[in-house]
Design a protein around this motif. Sequence first.
Motif, PDB file in Angstrom:
ATOM      1  N   PRO A  97      -5.346   2.517   3.836  1.00 34.25           N
ATOM      2  CA  PRO A  97      -5.628   0.971   4.426  1.00 34.25           C
ATOM      3  C   PRO A  97      -5.796   0.017   3.078  1.00 34.25           C
ATOM      4  O   PRO A  97      -6.145   0.308   1.752  1.00 34.25           O
ATOM      5  CB  PRO A  97      -7.238   1.174   4.641  1.00 34.25           C
ATOM      6  CG  PRO A  97      -7.207   2.453   5.299  1.00 34.25           C
ATOM      7  CD  PRO A  97      -6.352   3.219   4.717  1.00 34.25           C
TER       8      PRO A  97
ATOM      9  N   PRO B 226       3.009  -1.728  13.307  1.00 34.35           N
ATOM     10  CA  PRO B 226       1.904  -2.141  13.961  1.00 34.35           C
ATOM     11  C   PRO B 226       1.996  -3.036  15.147  1.00 34.35           C
ATOM     12  O   PRO B 226       1.308  -3.183  15.963  1.00 34.35           O
ATOM     13  CB  PRO B 226       0.984  -2.480  12.734  1.00 34.35           C
ATOM     14  CG  PRO B 226       1.679  -1.741  11.707  1.00 34.35           C
ATOM     15  CD  PRO B 226       3.074  -1.686  11.811  1.00 34.35           C
TER      16      PRO B 226
ATOM     17  N   GLN C  72     -10.855   3.483   9.340  1.00 34.06           N
ATOM     18  CA  GLN C  72     -10.155   3.523   8.256  1.00 34.06           C
ATOM     19  C   GLN C  72     -10.778   3.638   6.952  1.00 34.06           C
ATOM     20  O   GLN C  72     -10.617   3.601   5.746  1.00 34.06           O
ATOM     21  CB  GLN C  72      -9.476   2.009   7.648  1.00 34.06           C
ATOM     22  CG  GLN C  72      -8.723   1.476   9.052  1.00 34.06           C
ATOM     23  CD  GLN C  72      -7.942   0.221   8.604  1.00 34.06           C
ATOM     24  OE1 GLN C  72      -8.249  -0.464   7.779  1.00 34.06           O
ATOM     25  NE2 GLN C  72      -6.989  -0.216   9.297  1.00 34.06           N
TER      26      GLN C  72
ATOM     27  N   ASP D 250      -2.679  -0.822   2.023  1.00 35.76           N
ATOM     28  CA  ASP D 250      -1.263  -0.540   1.309  1.00 35.76           C
ATOM     29  C   ASP D 250      -0.742  -0.502  -0.190  1.00 35.76           C
ATOM     30  O   ASP D 250       0.205  -0.937  -0.373  1.00 35.76           O
ATOM     31  CB  ASP D 250      -0.297  -1.837   2.342  1.00 35.76           C
ATOM     32  CG  ASP D 250      -0.425  -1.674   3.629  1.00 35.76           C
ATOM     33  OD1 ASP D 250      -0.632  -0.859   4.264  1.00 35.76           O
ATOM     34  OD2 ASP D 250      -0.227  -2.819   4.253  1.00 35.76           O
TER      35      ASP D 250
ATOM     36  N   SER E 189       0.663  -1.674   7.117  1.00 36.85           N
ATOM     37  CA  SER E 189      -0.010  -2.578   7.947  1.00 36.85           C
ATOM     38  C   SER E 189       0.520  -3.772   8.190  1.00 36.85           C
ATOM     39  O   SER E 189       0.436  -4.412   9.311  1.00 36.85           O
ATOM     40  CB  SER E 189      -1.509  -2.531   7.556  1.00 36.85           C
ATOM     41  OG  SER E 189      -1.605  -3.234   6.359  1.00 36.85           O
TER      42      SER E 189
END
Length: 939
Positions: free
Chosen positions: A460, A681, A504, A462, A421
Amino acid sequence: MGLTKQYLRYTASALFGVIASQKGNIVYVTLRGEKGRYVAVPACEHVFIWDTRKGEKVLILQGLKQEVTSLCPSPDGLHLAVGYEDGSIRVFSLLSGEGNVTFNGHKSSVTTLQYDHLGGRLVSGSKDTDVIVWDVINESGLYRLRGHKDAVTQALFLREKNLLVTSGKDALVKWWDLDTQHCFKTLVGHRTEVWGLAFVSQEKRLITGAADSELRVWNITYIQEATDPNEPESKKSKGPPAQAEKTSEVDETSAQDEMLEERLLRCNKAGSIMRAGRDRVVTLATDRTGRILACHGTDSVLEVFCVLTEEEICKKMEKKMRKAKKKAKLKSEEEEPEGSVEMSLQEEIQRVTSIKASAKIKSFDLILCPKGELKATLLLQNNSIESYILKPSAQVPQVVRASKITIGGHRSDVRTLAFSSDNIAVLSAAAESVKIWNRSTLQCIRTMACEYALCSLFVPGDRQVIIGTKTGKLQLYDLASGSLLETLAAHDGALWSISLSPDQRGFVTGGADKCVKFWDFELVKDENGTQKRLSMKQIRILQLDEDVLCVRYSPNQKLLAVSLLDCTVKIFYTDTLKFFLSLYGHKLPVLCMDISYDGALIATGSADRNVKIWGLDFGDCHRSLFAHDDSVMTLQFVHKSHLFFTAGKDHKIKQWDADKFEHIQTLEGHHQEVWCLALSPNGDYIVSSSHDKSLRLWERTREPLILEEEREMQREAEYEESVAKEEQPVVAGETQGETGLAGKKTIETVKAAERIMEAIELYREETAKLKEHQAICKAAGKEVPLPVNPILQAYGNISPSAYVLEVFKKVKSSELEESLLVLPFSYVPDLLVLFNEHIQRGLEVELLCRALLFLLRIHFGRITSNQLLVTVIENLKKTTISKVSEVRNVLGFTMAGLQFLKREIEAKDEVTFFADATDRFEEKRRKRKKKEKLVLAMV
């Protein structure tokens, strides 16, 4: 002109994930004065030089577009010749890493490259069946040799004689006399393709490898040029049986060929050495000394042989004789004559050992160290390099693996990619491992073993990643420790697709078991029961009638798109799982799809090569685009826009505008099928993976992209390609025989010819202006200023004739002949006049004489029949002979001076060497006397 919509250009930023490509060969190179440490390998269009000791990449030789197919280092170790798939050859300096020399001659990929022992000439063989000899020093082609009927597999210069040996897939081995540039002997003892050649025993033996398990050995007997006229006929006729059985029906030409063959050498089959492998020879080569011979097939075993020297053979023969005499005495029989004891071929070329690699071998290189240690480096077919060390002279040679370079890439094709992300980390997963890469440094920071991966995502935060496998499992990995946290059997068949929910909190998966499963993240206690860790639990399941190929959530999480094997895409409501829409129109299954950020559009890519853009409100098809020349493998929208990228099996990545239905840009770079891509992203980066084992990073620049300019550039590229494919110009009076011109017509040679034509046009105009100006001055009776041409002014107010010479000097040496070949004859008379003028002044005599002789050769008939050029040719004859002899004298004087200096330096070094040796001897003697005195004193 106002731009209605501005696009930004994406450009290639980096190539990583590839250790070595499979199309070329591996070679040892000398770098920083060290031998046997650094290896050069092809890496798509580049050449990587690896330090085998540290496992690091130390140098990248930047290529252009085409894939590297062949490598050959120069004998002095300063240069590396690189052959490409389009037939071009570049010579790189290993000191600077720059490619200064380019040769264009072949029509298809270069299959073999070889320098002569001095490094002055380079021979190249290609799939177009031609062999070309290049002059490396003059940077030009010497001649083209035609004769093979299929791809050339190997070409070798002889060290002592001006001869060349080539082998091909047409099952022939050809011997070429480079003085007369024609084939004087063809070996036809092979029934299948000849894949390799090697000289051993000081070029007295030739070894050939074919498509069977036999290495054929040929004895070579060199015959002196001047034969004795009084030699008896019995000796003269001695040769191979095929030559001895001559009949009166043999025509005159074949008799001449046989006489020439007898004059140069004889080549008879001595026998065969059997390999352990049963399949074809892939690579057959010796080390630089010719002492060690090695070969391998399509398996993972490298067979190593040792070739005995003449001294070793003599010792073995003596030993055999002694044994034979001893046996004869024991049996009380007469002594056997010496001639009856013979060495077998297997005894002269002894099998040392076999090196078993961890995967199939693509190519290898050997180097024999001064201490007698053999180093072998292997390029494997699974994108890795291995180095081995062994001592051939040992009784039982032990093979030790010295190093292995594997961390920089996957062993198999990468099938899934994902961005973190924060746009920093990149995940790539293949059949055997998951790797995490740092996008800015391109370094691999984590490698984790996995099953065959098909899809992936970053959880979510990472800190964890999830992999979907071919066996239907979900694997959860922790990035900090690199460990596998959990494995769940999610589907009964392959798990084709995974999509993170926009809130998420979970994700959805689709598999070959006709199910779509919904999962939530949850925290569970670990094995110790002290801490909580992330886990996954299944909450819902949607059963369908066909295999699920792809699943995607809409950004508001209200809809779920499911691609099925029946070529349709079904849209369901996420909360109730009720059917909403069916998108049908593709002829083959939809392999990939994505929904835009606002949920208004869905784009689907199919195996039918089309991309369709649909509205998600009513399910109507807005437009169908013919996107790729093969299956569309992956599709993704750019964040916060209606632009999307597609990648296909046609090796291309394309950008599209879903509002205007326009093709914006094509990203070319991959050499094989593109399997997947991932957009960061923020939309600034793209990572793509391909069957060529490479991962490529593309970056969005600030440069605006205008569609009209892009189309124009595309048309220019197509025109340049068409020029290269055109028929080559033919020289009048020359037949298509065994030899031909080395170069070929390219866009560069056409441009060079145009520059020469423009320079001559300017010369004509300026000459006419000067005459007119002189007439005006004469009429006016005073000097009138002459306007200066801005081009000549830019070159420092030089004369028009000097400008033509400047243009000539800027034509690349390797392109000169081809540029003159496409030059119209109407410009030749002016050129001859200018050549005469410049040669008289002693300017660029060598270059101008080379161009002059070539022009005379190709336009001989028209020049000799033109009465106006008779005086020019007569003047050229006088000036060239005198000026060339002057240049030769200067060169001879310089050579003599350099040789004198060399002798002086050698003499000085010799004196210094002996002085140093005497000093060391005296020092040793003083120390010994001192030691003796101490011993005596102690006694």
